[in-house]
Design a protein around this motif. Sequence first.
Motif, PDB file in Angstrom:
ATOM      1  N   GLY A   9       0.004  14.848   4.405  1.00  0.00           N
ATOM      2  CA  GLY A   9      -1.356  14.520   3.976  1.00  0.00           C
ATOM      3  C   GLY A   9      -1.413  13.156   3.301  1.00  0.00           C
ATOM      4  O   GLY A   9      -2.276  12.332   3.615  1.00  0.00           O
ATOM      5  N   GLY A  68       0.824  -1.210   0.000  1.00  0.00           N
ATOM      6  CA  GLY A  68       0.000   0.000   0.000  1.00  0.00           C
ATOM      7  C   GLY A  68       0.855   1.256   0.000  1.00  0.00           C
ATOM      8  O   GLY A  68       2.077   1.194  -0.109  1.00  0.00           O
ATOM      9  N   ILE A  69       0.168   2.415   0.128  1.00  0.00           N
ATOM     10  CA  ILE A  69       0.922   3.679   0.096  1.00  0.00           C
ATOM     11  C   ILE A  69       1.465   3.972   1.483  1.00  0.00           C
ATOM     12  O   ILE A  69       0.874   4.699   2.268  1.00  0.00           O
ATOM     13  CB  ILE A  69       0.045   4.830  -0.428  1.00  0.00           C
ATOM     14  CG1 ILE A  69      -0.463   4.462  -1.831  1.00  0.00           C
ATOM     15  CG2 ILE A  69       0.858   6.124  -0.500  1.00  0.00           C
ATOM     16  CD1 ILE A  69      -1.248   5.548  -2.506  1.00  0.00           C
ATOM     17  N   HIS A  70       2.596   3.346   1.773  1.00  0.00           N
ATOM     18  CA  HIS A  70       3.269   3.609   3.046  1.00  0.00           C
ATOM     19  C   HIS A  70       4.232   4.774   2.839  1.00  0.00           C
ATOM     20  O   HIS A  70       4.073   5.552   1.892  1.00  0.00           O
ATOM     21  CB  HIS A  70       3.949   2.331   3.563  1.00  0.00           C
ATOM     22  CG  HIS A  70       4.924   1.751   2.602  1.00  0.00           C
ATOM     23  ND1 HIS A  70       6.267   2.003   2.673  1.00  0.00           N
ATOM     24  CD2 HIS A  70       4.753   0.970   1.515  1.00  0.00           C
ATOM     25  CE1 HIS A  70       6.886   1.376   1.672  1.00  0.00           C
ATOM     26  NE2 HIS A  70       5.992   0.744   0.961  1.00  0.00           N
ATOM     27  N   ALA A  71       5.225   4.896   3.689  1.00  0.00           N
ATOM     28  CA  ALA A  71       6.064   6.092   3.672  1.00  0.00           C
ATOM     29  C   ALA A  71       6.808   6.320   2.351  1.00  0.00           C
ATOM     30  O   ALA A  71       6.757   7.400   1.783  1.00  0.00           O
ATOM     31  CB  ALA A  71       7.045   6.031   4.835  1.00  0.00           C
ATOM     32  N   MET A 105       0.481  10.534   3.577  1.00  0.00           N
ATOM     33  CA  MET A 105       0.648   9.393   4.487  1.00  0.00           C
ATOM     34  C   MET A 105      -0.630   9.146   5.294  1.00  0.00           C
ATOM     35  O   MET A 105      -0.949   8.019   5.618  1.00  0.00           O
ATOM     36  CB  MET A 105       1.846   9.604   5.411  1.00  0.00           C
ATOM     37  CG  MET A 105       3.189   9.519   4.669  1.00  0.00           C
ATOM     38  SD  MET A 105       4.649   9.279   5.728  1.00  0.00           S
ATOM     39  CE  MET A 105       4.578  10.658   6.810  1.00  0.00           C
ATOM     40  N   MET A 106      -1.349  10.241   5.597  1.00  0.00           N
ATOM     41  CA  MET A 106      -2.608  10.094   6.358  1.00  0.00           C
ATOM     42  C   MET A 106      -3.656   9.267   5.609  1.00  0.00           C
ATOM     43  O   MET A 106      -4.540   8.682   6.203  1.00  0.00           O
ATOM     44  CB  MET A 106      -3.233  11.482   6.622  1.00  0.00           C
ATOM     45  CG  MET A 106      -2.673  12.252   7.787  1.00  0.00           C
ATOM     46  SD  MET A 106      -2.939  11.486   9.378  1.00  0.00           S
ATOM     47  CE  MET A 106      -4.670  11.838   9.664  1.00  0.00           C
ATOM     48  N   LEU A 107      -3.535   9.269   4.289  1.00  0.00           N
ATOM     49  CA  LEU A 107      -4.531   8.569   3.471  1.00  0.00           C
ATOM     50  C   LEU A 107      -4.511   7.064   3.732  1.00  0.00           C
ATOM     51  O   LEU A 107      -5.538   6.405   3.685  1.00  0.00           O
ATOM     52  CB  LEU A 107      -4.226   8.866   1.997  1.00  0.00           C
ATOM     53  CG  LEU A 107      -5.372   8.834   1.006  1.00  0.00           C
ATOM     54  CD1 LEU A 107      -6.448   9.821   1.394  1.00  0.00           C
ATOM     55  CD2 LEU A 107      -4.843   9.159  -0.391  1.00  0.00           C
ATOM     56  N   ALA A 108      -3.325   6.522   3.994  1.00  0.00           N
ATOM     57  CA  ALA A 108      -3.159   5.093   4.299  1.00  0.00           C
ATOM     58  C   ALA A 108      -3.859   4.208   3.272  1.00  0.00           C
ATOM     59  O   ALA A 108      -4.563   3.266   3.622  1.00  0.00           O
ATOM     60  CB  ALA A 108      -3.660   4.776   5.709  1.00  0.00           C
ATOM     61  N   ALA A 109      -3.648   4.515   1.990  1.00  0.00           N
ATOM     62  CA  ALA A 109      -4.323   3.740   0.944  1.00  0.00           C
ATOM     63  C   ALA A 109      -3.730   2.333   0.874  1.00  0.00           C
ATOM     64  O   ALA A 109      -2.543   2.178   0.630  1.00  0.00           O
ATOM     65  CB  ALA A 109      -4.173   4.452  -0.396  1.00  0.00           C
ATOM     66  N   PRO A 110      -4.559   1.304   1.106  1.00  0.00           N
ATOM     67  CA  PRO A 110      -4.036  -0.065   1.098  1.00  0.00           C
ATOM     68  C   PRO A 110      -3.986  -0.665  -0.311  1.00  0.00           C
ATOM     69  O   PRO A 110      -4.553  -0.101  -1.260  1.00  0.00           O
ATOM     70  CB  PRO A 110      -5.051  -0.826   1.948  1.00  0.00           C
ATOM     71  CG  PRO A 110      -6.338  -0.116   1.724  1.00  0.00           C
ATOM     72  CD  PRO A 110      -5.990   1.333   1.456  1.00  0.00           C
ATOM     73  N   PHE A 111      -3.339  -1.803  -0.429  1.00  0.00           N
ATOM     74  CA  PHE A 111      -3.289  -2.576  -1.669  1.00  0.00           C
ATOM     75  C   PHE A 111      -4.716  -2.772  -2.194  1.00  0.00           C
ATOM     76  O   PHE A 111      -5.618  -3.130  -1.440  1.00  0.00           O
ATOM     77  CB  PHE A 111      -2.633  -3.930  -1.369  1.00  0.00           C
ATOM     78  CG  PHE A 111      -2.711  -4.928  -2.493  1.00  0.00           C
ATOM     79  CD1 PHE A 111      -2.112  -4.667  -3.708  1.00  0.00           C
ATOM     80  CD2 PHE A 111      -3.386  -6.128  -2.315  1.00  0.00           C
ATOM     81  CE1 PHE A 111      -2.176  -5.591  -4.745  1.00  0.00           C
ATOM     82  CE2 PHE A 111      -3.446  -7.052  -3.334  1.00  0.00           C
ATOM     83  CZ  PHE A 111      -2.845  -6.779  -4.555  1.00  0.00           C
TER      84      PHE A 111
END
Lengths: 89, 584
Positions: free
Chosen positions: A50, A14-17, A52-58
């Motif tokens: 901002g 996912g969209i991690h750091a 990183m806050m989204l935490a969009a997963p796979f």
Amino acid sequence: MVAERAVVVKNRAGIHARPSSEIVKTAARFASSVTLALDGLEVNAKSIMGVMMLAAPFGATVTLRAAGEDAEAAVNAMAELFASGFREA
Amino acid sequence: MPRTLLRGIPASPGIVIGPVHLLRWEVPEVPADVIDPADIPSETERLRIALARTIERLRVLRERAVRDAGAAEAAIFDVQVTIVQDEELVGRAMDLVAQQFTAERAFDVVMHDWREHYARSPHAMVRERVSDLVDVHIRVLTILMDLPDRDPVDLPDGANAVLVTRELTPSLTLQLDRRRIAAIATDFGTRTSHVAILARSLGLPAVVGLLDATSRLRSGESIILDGTAGTIVMRPTEAELHAANVRRQREVAEDADLAALASMEAITQDGVRIQLFANVDLPDEAAEAAANGAEGVGLMRTEFLVVGRAAMPTEDEQYEAYAGVVRAFPGKPVIIRTFDVGGDKLPVGGFPSEPNPFLGWRAIRMCLDQPGIFKTQLRALLRVATLGDVRINLPLVVSVDEVRQAKGLLAAAAAELAAGGIPHRADVPVGIMVETPAAAVLADVLAHDVAFFSIGTNDLVQYTLAVDRGNAAMASRYTPLHPAVLQLIRRTCEVADRTGVEVGVCGEMASEPLMAFALVGLGIRQLSVNPFSLSRVKRLVRHVRATAAREAAEAAIAAGTAVEAERALRERLAAESPAEFHDS
């Protein structure tokens, strides 16, 4: 000019750091304002705090929006980055 | 007599004798000063310069990390550079300076805000970033306030120091240059903290969870750190130094032998095959366990998904976490324990505080009372079972009713998945933790309803002897080799043998060679241990005879007290195996 496109998160983690940092670097190349939206939360793609806050997963579908002269190019570049899976597995 | 032995949690094995390097990686106190409106431009410039210097510093650290740890690990510094450059974060700090805040106070306020925001996120991915925010917070303030730079990299080459700190953030851990830092000791942390895992992968001995090491130790004093035992000896005597040196040399010599064992079978001298599994507390540990030769996962704990979080994990989030471990062990057993929260591990949202939490609302009791939460986990488990040999383990069972209720919920979860056309496996084997005297005594009744017994020795010892394992004052009374405990384990093995139910041990007890010897003697053929203990336990298994272990276990049970039982086992183990086991 305004451009909008839906993209899918293709990397397993996912969209991690690290991908967040790549997103910000890509968005910063354009004059247009660029945002990412997921589940009712819309964030500035030029701010890692901002993104990183989204935490969009796979597998999540994220909406890209850009407004400005180079909006179309910005959305294209961002979509390409998502399609590459941020060069991760 | 002042206390000279500090006890913590063994996080990464090895012995180091060296000087303490006390690292204060803490956010400094910022005075609440205001500035004159006339100074706003110069204050703004001061903040800009500090941010630029922080970025320079981070780039130097990044280069060093690329060289020492690789580009993938070094990426964390790129992320921190991006944070320091963040237009919203910097913009907010600049706005505050324009309102007559000092640069340090403006930055402090903004970072506290973001940290709180991140810490409260329902997403684990976001909460994990708090440590990066803390790093940035400390670095920028250190520069603004002209405080000494506290990076561990600034030690002289060859210092061989023991880094002592409250808590290590991942980026600090990355900077642990082995030419300067030889070991790590922290006040906080558990064996499964990110830093403990990283310390093991870097081969740095570490003891965590020492509680007050930073206030008891002084920079420069010489100590003995034992990452295998989880101890620190202060003001060591000549005899203690000598003994530590001997053991250290032996451990170094053994490392090469141990590494070679990863690909060998765990088989006793008289041909009894022992299955060696790993305990996995975080999905990240699975690869480490597989590389060390684990034949499966005997205990995957799932508490990391719920402890310290603001919201329960979704079914998909759970699925991904479990899938990571199952994929690391293709075709091999992966035993996943359902949420074991309560007791000392507080779940999401907090639960009523109880006068006696270890005897209260926890584990299977909590899950059965909260069927919504439990069924979400069971659905994720049934789905992930399509990827490999997944088995479900129920904690703290004292009665067969609990097993039947859990199986009822499991059937309901399977029916829901089937109705939704979601791929899953409905026939996942269900077993129980044998960790209460009730479960051990009733093993023959429970055997009708379960596929396996997993003996959890930590709790079994605590409940059998009525000794709180977290109470340091009770430590000498917490004796896993107490004959009552040994009898309960033997009884469970006998029932398992007779009924064809599988049985294994997954507590800390299985990780120690002397205890593992006793367990093999009691009839256990499946041991699940910490990933870094696999090779040591395997070496023990390969050096002993199962028949000798059985005689030793019988002698231990007959001994009558824990002390005598230990002596009986030790004597027989010494006769059985090379000298290195004598003090294990």
